[in-house]
Design a protein around this motif. Structure first.
Motif, PDB file in Angstrom:
ATOM      1  N   TYR A   1       0.812  -1.211   0.000  1.00  0.00           N
ATOM      2  CA  TYR A   1       0.000   0.000   0.000  1.00  0.00           C
ATOM      3  C   TYR A   1       0.853   1.271   0.000  1.00  0.00           C
ATOM      4  CZ  TYR A   1      -3.555  -3.413   0.819  1.00  0.00           C
ATOM      5  OH  TYR A   1      -4.385  -4.499   0.674  1.00  0.00           O
ATOM      6  N   ASP A   2       2.172   1.090  -0.159  1.00  0.00           N
ATOM      7  CA  ASP A   2       3.046   2.253  -0.298  1.00  0.00           C
ATOM      8  C   ASP A   2       2.932   2.815  -1.704  1.00  0.00           C
ATOM      9  OD1 ASP A   2       3.758   1.658   2.248  1.00  0.00           O
ATOM     10  OD2 ASP A   2       5.861   1.187   1.818  1.00  0.00           O
ATOM     11  N   ASP A   3       3.526   3.987  -1.903  1.00  0.00           N
ATOM     12  CA  ASP A   3       3.487   4.602  -3.241  1.00  0.00           C
ATOM     13  C   ASP A   3       4.170   3.716  -4.275  1.00  0.00           C
ATOM     14  OD1 ASP A   3       2.114   6.798  -2.300  1.00  0.00           O
ATOM     15  OD2 ASP A   3       3.933   7.951  -1.888  1.00  0.00           O
ATOM     16  N   VAL A   4       5.243   3.028  -3.860  1.00  0.00           N
ATOM     17  CA  VAL A   4       5.956   2.137  -4.776  1.00  0.00           C
ATOM     18  C   VAL A   4       6.006   0.749  -4.126  1.00  0.00           C
ATOM     19  CG1 VAL A   4       8.072   1.727  -6.074  1.00  0.00           C
ATOM     20  CG2 VAL A   4       7.363   4.076  -5.562  1.00  0.00           C
ATOM     21  N   PRO A   5       5.009  -0.095  -4.382  1.00  0.00           N
ATOM     22  CA  PRO A   5       4.991  -1.426  -3.773  1.00  0.00           C
ATOM     23  C   PRO A   5       6.142  -2.287  -4.292  1.00  0.00           C
ATOM     24  CG  PRO A   5       2.851  -0.833  -4.708  1.00  0.00           C
ATOM     25  CD  PRO A   5       3.831   0.155  -5.216  1.00  0.00           C
ATOM     26  N   VAL A   6       6.502  -3.286  -3.512  1.00  0.00           N
ATOM     27  CA  VAL A   6       7.485  -4.276  -3.950  1.00  0.00           C
ATOM     28  C   VAL A   6       6.832  -5.172  -4.999  1.00  0.00           C
ATOM     29  CG1 VAL A   6       8.852  -6.271  -3.212  1.00  0.00           C
ATOM     30  CG2 VAL A   6       8.701  -4.242  -1.751  1.00  0.00           C
ATOM     31  N   THR A   7       7.491  -5.317  -6.146  1.00  0.00           N
ATOM     32  CA  THR A   7       6.939  -6.192  -7.174  1.00  0.00           C
ATOM     33  C   THR A   7       7.245  -7.646  -6.832  1.00  0.00           C
ATOM     34  OG1 THR A   7       8.949  -6.136  -8.502  1.00  0.00           O
ATOM     35  CG2 THR A   7       7.311  -4.389  -8.894  1.00  0.00           C
ATOM     36  N   ALA A   8       6.534  -8.544  -7.477  1.00  0.00           N
ATOM     37  CA  ALA A   8       6.794  -9.969  -7.264  1.00  0.00           C
ATOM     38  C   ALA A   8       8.214 -10.315  -7.697  1.00  0.00           C
ATOM     39  CB  ALA A   8       5.777 -10.797  -8.038  1.00  0.00           C
ATOM     40  N   ASP A   9       8.714  -9.665  -8.754  1.00  0.00           N
ATOM     41  CA  ASP A   9      10.068  -9.885  -9.246  1.00  0.00           C
ATOM     42  C   ASP A   9      11.090  -9.512  -8.170  1.00  0.00           C
ATOM     43  OD1 ASP A   9      12.112 -10.429 -10.991  1.00  0.00           O
ATOM     44  OD2 ASP A   9      12.117  -8.424 -11.866  1.00  0.00           O
ATOM     45  N   GLN A  10      10.884  -8.340  -7.529  1.00  0.00           N
ATOM     46  CA  GLN A  10      11.788  -7.908  -6.465  1.00  0.00           C
ATOM     47  C   GLN A  10      11.684  -8.829  -5.246  1.00  0.00           C
ATOM     48  OE1 GLN A  10      10.113  -3.979  -6.208  1.00  0.00           O
ATOM     49  NE2 GLN A  10      11.868  -3.018  -7.247  1.00  0.00           N
ATOM     50  N   ALA A  11      10.480  -9.245  -4.936  1.00  0.00           N
ATOM     51  CA  ALA A  11      10.296 -10.145  -3.798  1.00  0.00           C
ATOM     52  C   ALA A  11      11.006 -11.474  -4.035  1.00  0.00           C
ATOM     53  CB  ALA A  11       8.811 -10.376  -3.550  1.00  0.00           C
ATOM     54  N   LEU A  12      10.934 -11.991  -5.261  1.00  0.00           N
ATOM     55  CA  LEU A  12      11.619 -13.246  -5.579  1.00  0.00           C
ATOM     56  C   LEU A  12      13.130 -13.103  -5.419  1.00  0.00           C
ATOM     57  CD1 LEU A  12       9.588 -14.448  -8.688  1.00  0.00           C
ATOM     58  CD2 LEU A  12       9.865 -15.684  -6.536  1.00  0.00           C
ATOM     59  N   GLN A  13      13.668 -11.968  -5.849  1.00  0.00           N
ATOM     60  CA  GLN A  13      15.101 -11.738  -5.696  1.00  0.00           C
ATOM     61  C   GLN A  13      15.492 -11.762  -4.214  1.00  0.00           C
ATOM     62  OE1 GLN A  13      16.488  -7.987  -7.215  1.00  0.00           O
ATOM     63  NE2 GLN A  13      18.588  -8.715  -7.420  1.00  0.00           N
ATOM     64  N   SER A  14      14.685 -11.101  -3.393  1.00  0.00           N
ATOM     65  CA  SER A  14      14.958 -11.075  -1.962  1.00  0.00           C
ATOM     66  C   SER A  14      14.872 -12.468  -1.357  1.00  0.00           C
ATOM     67  CB  SER A  14      13.973 -10.129  -1.278  1.00  0.00           C
ATOM     68  OG  SER A  14      14.113 -10.160   0.111  1.00  0.00           O
ATOM     69  N   LEU A  15      13.852 -13.220  -1.739  1.00  0.00           N
ATOM     70  CA  LEU A  15      13.676 -14.565  -1.182  1.00  0.00           C
ATOM     71  C   LEU A  15      14.789 -15.514  -1.638  1.00  0.00           C
ATOM     72  CD1 LEU A  15       9.796 -14.896  -1.551  1.00  0.00           C
ATOM     73  CD2 LEU A  15      11.090 -14.739   0.591  1.00  0.00           C
ATOM     74  N   LEU A  16      15.205 -15.394  -2.888  1.00  0.00           N
ATOM     75  CA  LEU A  16      16.287 -16.251  -3.373  1.00  0.00           C
ATOM     76  C   LEU A  16      17.579 -15.974  -2.610  1.00  0.00           C
ATOM     77  CD1 LEU A  16      15.526 -16.174  -7.197  1.00  0.00           C
ATOM     78  CD2 LEU A  16      15.577 -18.216  -5.742  1.00  0.00           C
ATOM     79  N   ARG A  17      17.847 -14.697  -2.331  1.00  0.00           N
ATOM     80  CA  ARG A  17      19.034 -14.372  -1.537  1.00  0.00           C
ATOM     81  C   ARG A  17      18.912 -14.962  -0.133  1.00  0.00           C
ATOM     82  NH1 ARG A  17      20.682  -8.051  -2.810  1.00  0.00           N
ATOM     83  NH2 ARG A  17      21.388  -8.393  -4.962  1.00  0.00           N
ATOM     84  N   ALA A  18      17.684 -14.839   0.434  1.00  0.00           N
ATOM     85  CA  ALA A  18      17.475 -15.391   1.770  1.00  0.00           C
ATOM     86  C   ALA A  18      17.678 -16.901   1.785  1.00  0.00           C
ATOM     87  CB  ALA A  18      16.075 -15.046   2.264  1.00  0.00           C
ATOM     88  N   LEU A  19      17.404 -17.553   0.658  1.00  0.00           N
ATOM     89  CA  LEU A  19      17.575 -19.002   0.551  1.00  0.00           C
ATOM     90  C   LEU A  19      19.020 -19.396   0.263  1.00  0.00           C
ATOM     91  CD1 LEU A  19      14.312 -19.811  -1.424  1.00  0.00           C
ATOM     92  CD2 LEU A  19      14.900 -20.699   0.837  1.00  0.00           C
ATOM     93  N   GLY A  20      19.924 -18.388   0.145  1.00  0.00           N
ATOM     94  CA  GLY A  20      21.344 -18.681  -0.034  1.00  0.00           C
ATOM     95  C   GLY A  20      21.802 -18.704  -1.467  1.00  0.00           C
ATOM     96  N   VAL A  21      21.005 -18.244  -2.425  1.00  0.00           N
ATOM     97  CA  VAL A  21      21.417 -18.204  -3.823  1.00  0.00           C
ATOM     98  C   VAL A  21      22.340 -17.009  -4.023  1.00  0.00           C
ATOM     99  CG1 VAL A  21      20.631 -17.985  -6.210  1.00  0.00           C
ATOM    100  CG2 VAL A  21      19.297 -19.326  -4.568  1.00  0.00           C
ATOM    101  N   ASP A  22      23.492 -17.243  -4.622  1.00  0.00           N
ATOM    102  CA  ASP A  22      24.440 -16.161  -4.883  1.00  0.00           C
ATOM    103  C   ASP A  22      23.796 -15.145  -5.822  1.00  0.00           C
ATOM    104  OD1 ASP A  22      26.663 -14.655  -6.155  1.00  0.00           O
ATOM    105  OD2 ASP A  22      27.890 -16.025  -4.951  1.00  0.00           O
ATOM    106  N   PRO A  23      23.910 -13.855  -5.518  1.00  0.00           N
ATOM    107  CA  PRO A  23      23.301 -12.835  -6.394  1.00  0.00           C
ATOM    108  C   PRO A  23      23.677 -12.995  -7.858  1.00  0.00           C
ATOM    109  CG  PRO A  23      24.100 -11.828  -4.382  1.00  0.00           C
ATOM    110  CD  PRO A  23      24.572 -13.252  -4.354  1.00  0.00           C
ATOM    111  N   GLU A  24      24.936 -13.483  -8.120  1.00  0.00           N
ATOM    112  CA  GLU A  24      25.350 -13.649  -9.516  1.00  0.00           C
ATOM    113  C   GLU A  24      24.553 -14.730 -10.231  1.00  0.00           C
ATOM    114  OE1 GLU A  24      29.487 -14.443  -9.472  1.00  0.00           O
ATOM    115  OE2 GLU A  24      30.040 -12.498  -8.619  1.00  0.00           O
ATOM    116  N   HIS A  25      23.951 -15.611  -9.455  1.00  0.00           N
ATOM    117  CA  HIS A  25      23.222 -16.733 -10.056  1.00  0.00           C
ATOM    118  C   HIS A  25      21.714 -16.501 -10.123  1.00  0.00           C
ATOM    119  CE1 HIS A  25      26.797 -19.391  -8.601  1.00  0.00           C
ATOM    120  NE2 HIS A  25      27.055 -18.773  -9.761  1.00  0.00           N
ATOM    121  N   ILE A  26      21.269 -15.337  -9.694  1.00  0.00           N
ATOM    122  CA  ILE A  26      19.833 -15.024  -9.769  1.00  0.00           C
ATOM    123  C   ILE A  26      19.511 -14.556 -11.178  1.00  0.00           C
ATOM    124  CG2 ILE A  26      17.989 -13.521  -8.920  1.00  0.00           C
ATOM    125  CD1 ILE A  26      19.395 -13.467  -6.225  1.00  0.00           C
ATOM    126  N   PRO A  27      18.589 -15.231 -11.860  1.00  0.00           N
ATOM    127  CA  PRO A  27      18.291 -14.858 -13.257  1.00  0.00           C
ATOM    128  C   PRO A  27      17.728 -13.443 -13.371  1.00  0.00           C
ATOM    129  CG  PRO A  27      17.386 -17.013 -12.696  1.00  0.00           C
ATOM    130  CD  PRO A  27      17.824 -16.390 -11.421  1.00  0.00           C
TER     131      PRO A  27
END
Length: 726
Positions: free
Chosen positions: A109-135
């Motif tokens: 409900y903020d002016d700029v909500p988090v997109t599903a794409d951004q949320a997936l990036q955050s979750l993948l990092r939390a799961l231990g995926v190296d940022p270089e390997h995130i598609p």
């Protein structure tokens, strides 16, 4: 990596410096225990917490029946995140998610909500995926996310503050071992999730939250426990909304010497309560504003106008009136409900809003007094027209012109029942001059209905307003009507001396105005009040005066009512033969006029008179006639009284089984009439008259004679001639 730098085969024309960098690849860090802290003072959500635990428990169902997604929804500030976090901690401690617990705030409900794409990036990092390997693409990220989860043990994903299904769908894992817990201000039914809507806390839970949270700040802080009445008032002013309650705790905690009552007084007297519910870091208004800004213009306008509705609920009919449109805004109301800004009321056609949302809507309407006044005037005019038409239908009997708007008595009562709280509250607007005249008319035409349904406190409230405003405006006729109706209400609640005074004032005003019809009405009702005050000679004189005035005016219906009440006065004075003759006269007049309710009253009181002279069989017949008509009109209080007196007549003729059955039926009728005291008395009488009672069982006394004294109808608009009522 080699520790040798090989320069063989190079062609160098100057000095050469060799530099080697050594790197070591390590696993990317994970964030599988990322829950925020639990809310301080969390309480009052045992039922909802139980539902969440049942949905998250992997042993509760097989794979096909497992609840993969659970969505907690509710108004901003209602405590959705606190509940979800509490449930997640409980699930982790139970060992249900050995793969970890992920938390992502979608800021939906903020002016700029988090997109599903951004949320997936955050979750993948939390799961231990190296940022270089995130598609780079969303679809590839979603595929990798599901693949990583597939290799892990059960994981709980908490997606907080989602505003749409589109934000959440890409975050759903494959398979059935993982769970997703979503919070949202919107009811995300499209997700196919287990829906857990949140409402405000109970008063008890709100009180406990205040006390617990304040003691977390200072274990020795006993201000809430020391003044429970003020704490209960503070909780109510916070609308039992957890966010508002937490803000109130913060305001108290930062000022340890401030009594709870002082903060409650500040909120109660604040012109803008929402502005006062702000601790510098959190604000109720800001929380609501996030939802409001997402609304289309039409829905935002509807929310603001709904805040003007006088009662706790507003029907779709009245919502259309506030908007100034013909068709009910059903679609927009459902959209507001999905956003938890309104909710269904006790009737499917009605809606209600949280007290603080109502305050927010009023603020958003702001200084637009033109819009506010126009909406209120539309509502009052509509209320008056329809309430007046309903009153006409309730008073109608065959032979008179058919009233408009309502085809049947049942329709009129159903409309009045649905709108009752709004109608009563709208009368209070009469204290503002802009709405005074029509609100007084509304008050006066509600009196008969409120008496019929036995809402005596409401009848007194609206009539006091009508009397005060009529007096202030110099409307002596309206004031006389109000005194009349107020006397009737006072008598109904046992305030007999005040009833006598009210009817005396009404009669005096009628005489000053030269209004003989009004004087007849006032004399009739004065006589009834004097009877109850045990001033029998004065009562009989007042009834004779009313009878004579009605006869002179040619008002046969009024004359029949006066004969009936005169008969009751004569019964009280033990002039029984005269009383019986008066009741026969009243019954016959009403029958000739087609006034079925008046006829029922005549039969009932005739039965009372016949019983007193020992003619019990004739009394039973008279009561039976009354009962037939009362049932036809659904006059359940009258039905209860008649059945109770029938039971007494059966006792006198030594028919205890019939008496017992009639007392039980009387109790049922009283219950339907909203008369619990009388219902209990009838049940007690039934217990004393078992089908074969001992010979020394005393016969319960019959209730006092019932009279009919309907209030006059409201005065019509100025261009319509006034008419006398019953």
């Amino acid at each position: 990596m080699s520790d040798v730098v090989d320069f063989r085969g190079g062609d160098f024309r100057g000095p050469v410096i060799g530099k080697a960098e050594y790197t070591q690849q390590a696993p990317a860090p994970t964030a599988l225990d990322a829950l925020p802290p639990a809310a301080a003072g969390f309480t009052g959500r045992d039922e909802e917490l139980g539902r969440l635990r049942a949905a998250l428990d992997p042993s509760a169902a097989d794979a096909e029946q497992a609840v993969l997604v659970t969505a907690v929804s509710g108004l901003g500030g209602i405590g959705k995140t606190a509940l979800a976090v509490q449930a997640a901690y409980a699930a982790r401690e139970a060992g249900w998610f050995p793969g970890g617990v992920l938390f992502v705030d979608l800021h939906g409900y903020d002016d700029v909500p988090v997109t599903a794409d951004q949320a997936l990036q955050s979750l993948l990092r939390a799961l231990g995926v190296d940022p270089e390997h995130i598609p780079a693409t969303a679809d590839e990220r979603a595929g990798l996310y599901r693949s990583v989860l597939a290799e892990r043990e059960a994981v709980l994903i908490v997606a907080d503050n989602a505003s749409s299904p589109e934000q959440v769908r890409p975050l759903l894992p494959g398979g059935s071992k993982h769970r997703v817990l979503v919070t949202s201000r919107d009811r995300l039914a499209q997700l196919g999730a287990r829906l857990v809507p949140l409402d405000q806390l109970t008063p008890e839970a709100a009180y406990e939250l205040l006390d617990r949270a304040l003691r977390i700040a200072d274990p020795d802080d006993g201000r809430v426990a020391g003044d429970p009445e003020a704490a209960a008032r503070l909780a109510g002013l916070c609308g039992y909304l957890p966010l508002a309650l937490q803000i109130a705790v913060a305001l108290l905690a930062e000022d340890p010497g401030k009594p709870v009552a002082e903060l409650a007084d500040e909120l109660a007297t604040s012109y803008n309560r929402l502005a006062a519910l702000d601790d510098g870091n959190r604000s109720v208004r800001a929380a609501f504003d996030l939802s409001y800004r997402r609304l289309p213009a039409g829905q935002a306008r509807l929310l603001s106008l709904l805040a003007l509705a006088p009662g706790p609920e507003v029907s779709e009919e009245m919502a259309a009136v506030l908007l100034g449109v013909e068709e009910a805004p059903s679609r927009d109301l459902r959209a507001l409900a999905r956003a938890h800004l309104v909710e269904r009321g006790n009737n499917r056609e009605c809606w209600r809003m949280h007290d603080l949302v109502r305050a927010f809507g009023v603020i958003e309407l702001g200084q637009d007094t033109e819009t506010r006044d126009a909406a209120r005037k539309r509502l009052l005019a509509h209320y008056y027209r329809w309430a007046d038409a309903a009153d006409d239908r309730l008073r109608w009997f065959p032979g008179e012109p058919e009233p408009d708007r309502f085809a049947t008595r049942a329709e009129a009562l159903a409309w009045l029942d649905r709108e009752r709280e709004g109608l009563v509250a709208a009368v209070q607007w009469a204290r503002e001059e802009a709405y005074a005249e029509i609100a007084v008319w509304l008050a006066l035409c509600l009196s008969g209905y409120l008496k019929w349904r036995r809402y005596f406190d409401a009848q007194i409230a609206v009539t006091v307003v009508a009397r005060e405003v009529s007096h202030r405006r110099g409307d002596r006729s309206g004031e006389a009507l109000a005194w009349n109706n107020l006397g009737i209400a006072f008598r109904a609640v046992g305030r007999v001396a005040e009833a006598v005074d009210a009817h005396l004032r009404s009669r005096e005003l009628r005489r000053e105005l030269g209004d003989r019809a009004g004087e007849a009405m006032a004399s009739n009702n004065l006589g009834i009040a004097l009877q109850e005050a045990d001033r029998l000679e004065e009562a009989i004189a007042a009834h004779i005066r009313a009878r004579d005035l009605y006869w002179e005016l040619g008002d046969r219906d009024g004359e029949g009512m006066a004969w009936n009440n005169l008969g009751n006065g004569l019964q009280d004075a033990d002039r029984l033969e005269e009383a019986i003759a008066a009741h026969i006269r009243a019954r016959d007049l009403s029958h000739a006029l087609g006034n079925r309710q008046g006829e029922a009253t005549g039969w009932y009181n005739l039965g009372n008179g016949l019983r007193r002279v020992g003619r019990s069989d004739e009394a039973v017949e008279a009561y039976g006639k009354a009962l037939e008509i009362e049932t036809e009109f659904e006059d359940w209080y009258g039905v209860g009284q008649t059945l109770q007196n029938l039971a007494g007549a059966h006792i006198e003729t030594r028919r205890p089984a019939e008496a017992h059955a009639h007392y039980l039926r009387a109790a049922e009728a009283y219950a339907r009439a909203n008369a619990p005291v009388e219902a209990a008395q009838a049940l007690q009488a039934a217990s004393l008259t078992a089908p074969e009672p001992p010979t020394d069982t005393p016969a319960p006394a019959s209730p006092p004679a019932r009279t009919t004294d309907f209030a006059q109808p409201a005065p019509p608009p100025p261009d319509v001639p006034d008419t006398a009522g019953r």
